[in-house]
Motif scaffolding. Structure first.
Motif, short mmCIF file in Angstrom:
data_model
loop_
_atom_site.label_atom_id
_atom_site.label_comp_id
_atom_site.label_asym_id
_atom_site.label_seq_id
_atom_site.Cartn_x
_atom_site.Cartn_y
_atom_site.Cartn_z
N GLY A 55 0.82 -1.20 0.00
CA GLY A 55 0.00 0.00 0.00
C GLY A 55 0.85 1.25 0.00
O GLY A 55 2.07 1.19 -0.21
N LEU A 56 0.19 2.37 0.25
CA LEU A 56 0.86 3.67 0.30
C LEU A 56 1.06 4.06 1.76
O LEU A 56 0.11 4.01 2.56
N VAL A 57 2.28 4.43 2.09
CA VAL A 57 2.60 4.81 3.46
C VAL A 57 3.59 5.97 3.43
O VAL A 57 4.38 6.09 2.48
N GLN A 58 3.54 6.80 4.45
CA GLN A 58 4.50 7.90 4.54
C GLN A 58 5.83 7.39 5.06
O GLN A 58 5.91 6.37 5.77
N ALA A 59 6.87 8.11 4.72
CA ALA A 59 8.19 7.77 5.23
C ALA A 59 8.16 7.71 6.76
O ALA A 59 7.55 8.55 7.41
N GLY A 60 8.82 6.69 7.29
CA GLY A 60 8.81 6.45 8.72
C GLY A 60 7.72 5.52 9.18
O GLY A 60 7.73 5.08 10.34
N GLN A 96 7.66 -7.82 8.14
CA GLN A 96 7.33 -6.61 8.88
C GLN A 96 8.33 -5.53 8.48
O GLN A 96 9.54 -5.72 8.63
N MET A 97 7.80 -4.42 7.98
CA MET A 97 8.66 -3.35 7.49
C MET A 97 8.40 -2.09 8.32
O MET A 97 7.29 -1.56 8.31
N ASN A 98 9.42 -1.66 9.03
CA ASN A 98 9.33 -0.47 9.86
C ASN A 98 10.28 0.61 9.33
O ASN A 98 11.18 0.32 8.54
N SER A 99 10.06 1.83 9.79
CA SER A 99 10.93 2.95 9.39
C SER A 99 11.13 3.00 7.88
O SER A 99 12.25 3.13 7.38
N LEU A 100 10.03 2.90 7.18
CA LEU A 100 10.09 2.85 5.72
C LEU A 100 10.64 4.13 5.13
O LEU A 100 10.40 5.23 5.66
N LYS A 101 11.36 3.97 4.04
CA LYS A 101 11.99 5.09 3.33
C LYS A 101 11.46 5.13 1.90
O LYS A 101 11.06 4.09 1.37
N PRO A 102 11.51 6.29 1.26
CA PRO A 102 11.06 6.36 -0.14
C PRO A 102 11.80 5.35 -1.03
O PRO A 102 11.20 4.82 -1.98
N GLU A 103 13.05 5.07 -0.73
CA GLU A 103 13.80 4.12 -1.55
C GLU A 103 13.35 2.67 -1.36
O GLU A 103 13.82 1.77 -2.07
#
Length: 122
Positions: free
Chosen positions: A9-14, A80-87
């Protein structure tokens, strides 16, 4: 064998997302499972993998932020993906392979799911 990935899905950075990959047709308990990703214009790359004996490896780019796990009773593997970044934006694929260890190369995998899109906005 079918692998159905979900949870993108779409999520904001972090932010965080949890991907699931449900397998059917084979029990995952005897297989290495992995997550790979492919960003636009780039080759598919290894993200995280877990062997049948639960050895785990991560790509350096996600170490400390992503966690792979498996639930053999549910025939499902998770990311589980945390602290997501645009990259981290990419289509994420789950895969299953025959092998005694963690499989980190795409041609080492025998079965692939269709992928789920993860978009991280800045």
């Amino acid at each position: 064998v079918q692998l159905q990935a979900s949870g993108g899905g779409l999520v904001q950075a972090g932010g965080s997302l949890r991907l699931s990959c449900a397998a059917s047709g084979r029990a995952i308990s005897s297989y290495a499972m992995g997550w790979f990703r492919q960003a636009p214009g780039k080759e598919r790359e290894f993200v995280a993998g877990i062997s049948w004996s639960e050895n785990i490896l991560y790509a350096d780019s996600v170490k400390g932020r992503f966690t792979i796990s498996r639930d053999n009773a549910k025939n499902t593997v998770y990311l589980q993906m945390n602290s997501l970044k645009p990259e981290d934006t990419a289509v994420y694929y789950c895969a299953m392979g025959v092998g005694s260890g963690v499989i980190t190369i795409t041609y080492g995998m025998d079965y692939w799911g269709k992928g789920t899109l993860v978009t991280v906005s800045s």
